[in-house]
Design a protein around this motif. Structure first.
Motif, PDB file in Angstrom:
ATOM      1  N   ASN A  93     -10.938  -5.336  -3.414  1.00  0.00           N
ATOM      2  CA  ASN A  93     -11.790  -5.080  -2.619  1.00  0.00           C
ATOM      3  C   ASN A  93     -10.328  -4.526  -1.828  1.00  0.00           C
ATOM      4  O   ASN A  93      -9.126  -4.635  -1.423  1.00  0.00           O
ATOM      5  N   HIS A  94     -10.566  -3.061  -0.945  1.00  0.00           N
ATOM      6  CA  HIS A  94     -10.292  -2.500   0.241  1.00  0.00           C
ATOM      7  C   HIS A  94     -10.204  -3.498   1.135  1.00  0.00           C
ATOM      8  O   HIS A  94      -8.420  -3.505   1.382  1.00  0.00           O
ATOM      9  N   CYS A  95      -9.673  -4.503   1.964  1.00  0.00           N
ATOM     10  CA  CYS A  95      -9.737  -4.733   2.563  1.00  0.00           C
ATOM     11  C   CYS A  95      -8.119  -6.199   2.773  1.00  0.00           C
ATOM     12  O   CYS A  95      -7.124  -5.978   2.907  1.00  0.00           O
ATOM     13  N   VAL A  96      -8.353  -6.529   0.968  1.00  0.00           N
ATOM     14  CA  VAL A  96      -7.020  -7.498   0.486  1.00  0.00           C
ATOM     15  C   VAL A  96      -5.644  -6.253   0.062  1.00  0.00           C
ATOM     16  O   VAL A  96      -4.607  -6.599  -0.133  1.00  0.00           O
ATOM     17  N   GLY A  97      -6.397  -5.389  -0.230  1.00  0.00           N
ATOM     18  CA  GLY A  97      -5.102  -3.570  -0.729  1.00  0.00           C
ATOM     19  C   GLY A  97      -4.605  -3.543   0.903  1.00  0.00           C
ATOM     20  O   GLY A  97      -3.549  -3.600   1.090  1.00  0.00           O
ATOM     21  N   HIS A  98      -5.413  -3.503   2.011  1.00  0.00           N
ATOM     22  CA  HIS A  98      -4.617  -3.501   2.852  1.00  0.00           C
ATOM     23  C   HIS A  98      -3.077  -3.852   3.805  1.00  0.00           C
ATOM     24  O   HIS A  98      -2.352  -4.737   3.740  1.00  0.00           O
ATOM     25  N   ILE A  99      -4.196  -5.838   3.051  1.00  0.00           N
ATOM     26  CA  ILE A  99      -3.285  -6.368   3.949  1.00  0.00           C
ATOM     27  C   ILE A  99      -2.168  -6.878   2.509  1.00  0.00           C
ATOM     28  O   ILE A  99      -0.616  -6.814   2.921  1.00  0.00           O
ATOM     29  N   GLU A 100      -2.073  -7.098   1.454  1.00  0.00           N
ATOM     30  CA  GLU A 100      -1.145  -7.040   0.761  1.00  0.00           C
ATOM     31  C   GLU A 100       0.204  -5.824   0.453  1.00  0.00           C
ATOM     32  O   GLU A 100       1.347  -5.715  -0.203  1.00  0.00           O
ATOM     33  N   MET A 101      -1.045  -4.537   0.838  1.00  0.00           N
ATOM     34  CA  MET A 101       0.371  -3.809   0.827  1.00  0.00           C
ATOM     35  C   MET A 101       0.825  -3.896   1.870  1.00  0.00           C
ATOM     36  O   MET A 101       2.258  -3.329   2.217  1.00  0.00           O
ATOM     37  N   GLY A 102       0.221  -3.805   3.311  1.00  0.00           N
ATOM     38  CA  GLY A 102       1.069  -4.270   4.611  1.00  0.00           C
ATOM     39  C   GLY A 102       2.551  -5.442   4.009  1.00  0.00           C
ATOM     40  O   GLY A 102       3.677  -5.751   4.575  1.00  0.00           O
ATOM     41  N   ARG A 103       2.188  -6.270   3.614  1.00  0.00           N
ATOM     42  CA  ARG A 103       2.856  -7.816   3.328  1.00  0.00           C
ATOM     43  C   ARG A 103       3.409  -6.875   2.297  1.00  0.00           C
ATOM     44  O   ARG A 103       5.696  -7.513   2.704  1.00  0.00           O
ATOM     45  N   GLU A 104       4.058  -6.118   1.417  1.00  0.00           N
ATOM     46  CA  GLU A 104       5.010  -5.910   0.293  1.00  0.00           C
ATOM     47  C   GLU A 104       6.215  -4.950   1.552  1.00  0.00           C
ATOM     48  O   GLU A 104       7.097  -4.847   1.037  1.00  0.00           O
TER      49      GLU A 104
END
Length: 366
Positions: A124-135
């Protein structure tokens, strides 16, 4: 049946192409230490002429034309010479996004997965953004403001889902900025929103044009603001015509592109800060993570930071390498899912323009 790889760090390649950015990223996760290493993050952008948007067919053609060379550049940057031996999985953007570009990259991802005999992971594109931001930022459990060309959502994690607390009721904030850039015939290189930000900085700040402010609980609306800004731009062109004909227009009455961009930014960013603060109060959080392409905007970061500071909290954001659509976020989120046993069977390796953030089961978080 995909091959079993030797124990050690897991590597994934991520393929992103939901809009006009084609990104290929390669990341390494070490299961023993929990640490991640970014090995490659290559991107190529389809840029349309000023005053135009990017059409799905043209964007898809760009992605098809550049996929092989961007993938080769990513593999070279990561030092990978035997992808079938060194990589653990191939991750691709399943959605949301523009149909034709998504399909082009999904086909390419399936092709290399079959070529290298590797499992596929749809992300999921949105989840990709979130997890990258958290990382990247180290934010623990923030309220997430996801702002991009196609999405505007206020999100918080609960019970293995990223729950949507508020969102746009019509167009996304990035789409609003992009379309206003077309109205002013602002360059799309490197991005229309970035060029609006530069013009807004040149404004004296003395003029804040009255634009509709549409917040409904934790939801917001941007189409009316865009219409009002377009009408002001039309008045500006009429003024310019009168001035060219020799008519005198008082300086204080003049409408300028700089003041229009400033007014648009201030209004829509104030709305975003309001709905984010309401979500923070609702869930009891003092952390804000801004992700998505519009998250690069320094004025938005400044306004959000002021609000968070007043609440005794912090704002987290990344730069254009990770805010703007990229392959590394797909590789990272896909590898997190892969490590929990998730796979996308070849027959299900489709893509969809509508893939809600809260549809994803986030098994890798407590």
């Amino acid at each position: 049946m995909a091959k079993q790889h030797p124990s050690g760090p897991l590597l994934s390649i991520g393929c992103e192409g939901s809009a006009n950015k084609l990104g290929i990223g390669i990341i390494s996760h070490d299961p023993t230490t929990g640490k991640s290493s970014i090995l490659a993050n290559i991107r190529d952008t389809f840029v349309s002429p000023p005053g135009t948007g990017f059409l799905p067919k043209d964007t898809a053609r760009h992605h098809r034309a550049f996929f092989a060379r961007v993938a080769r550049a990513a593999l070279a940057a990561a030092g990978i010479t035997r992808p079938e031996k060194q990589l653990s999985c191939v991750c691709y953007t399943k959605g949301p996004g523009m149909g034709a570009p998504l399909q082009s990259v999904a086909v390419a991802a399936r092709t290399i997965a079959l070529l290298w005999d590797l499992p596929l992971v749809g992300v999921n594109h949105c989840v990709g953004h979130i997890e990258m931001g958290r990382e990247i930022t180290g934010a623990d459990d923030p309220v997430v403001l996801y702002v991009s060309g196609g999405n505007t959502q206020v999100i918080a994690y609960a019970e293995r889902r990223y729950r949507i607390f508020g969102e746009t009721l019509d167009i996304a904030v990035g789409n609003c900025l992009d379309r206003f850039a077309r109205t002013l015939a602002i360059s799309n290189d490197p991005a229309p929103g970035y060029n609006i930000e530069l013009l807004a900085r040149k404004s004296s700040g003395r003029v804040l044009h009255d634009l509709p402010y549409a917040v409904k609980g934790m939801d917001c609306s941007f189409s009316g603001i865009l219409t009002a800004a377009d009408l002001l731009a039309a008045q500006m062109r009429e003024q310019e015509a009168r001035i060219a004909a020799g008519e005198v227009v008082k300086e204080e009455d003049r409408i300028t592109p700089e003041d229009l961009c400033y007014s648009l930014q201030e209004t829509i960013f104030a709305m975003l800060v309001e709905i984010t603060e309401r979500a923070m109060a609702h869930v009891g959080s003092n952390q804000v993570l801004i992700v998505g392409g519009v998250g690069c905007n320094e004025r938005l970061q400044e306004m959000m930071g002021q609000m968070a500071k007043e609440r005794g909290g912090n704002v987290y954001a990344t730069d254009e390498r990770f805010c703007i659509d990229n392959g590394i976020m797909i590789a990272h989120a896909g590898l997190l899912a892969y490590e929990t046993g998730f796979r996308t069977p070849l027959e299900d390796s489709t893509c969809t323009q509508r893939f809600r953030t809260d549809e994803v089961y986030v098994k890798w978080r407590d």
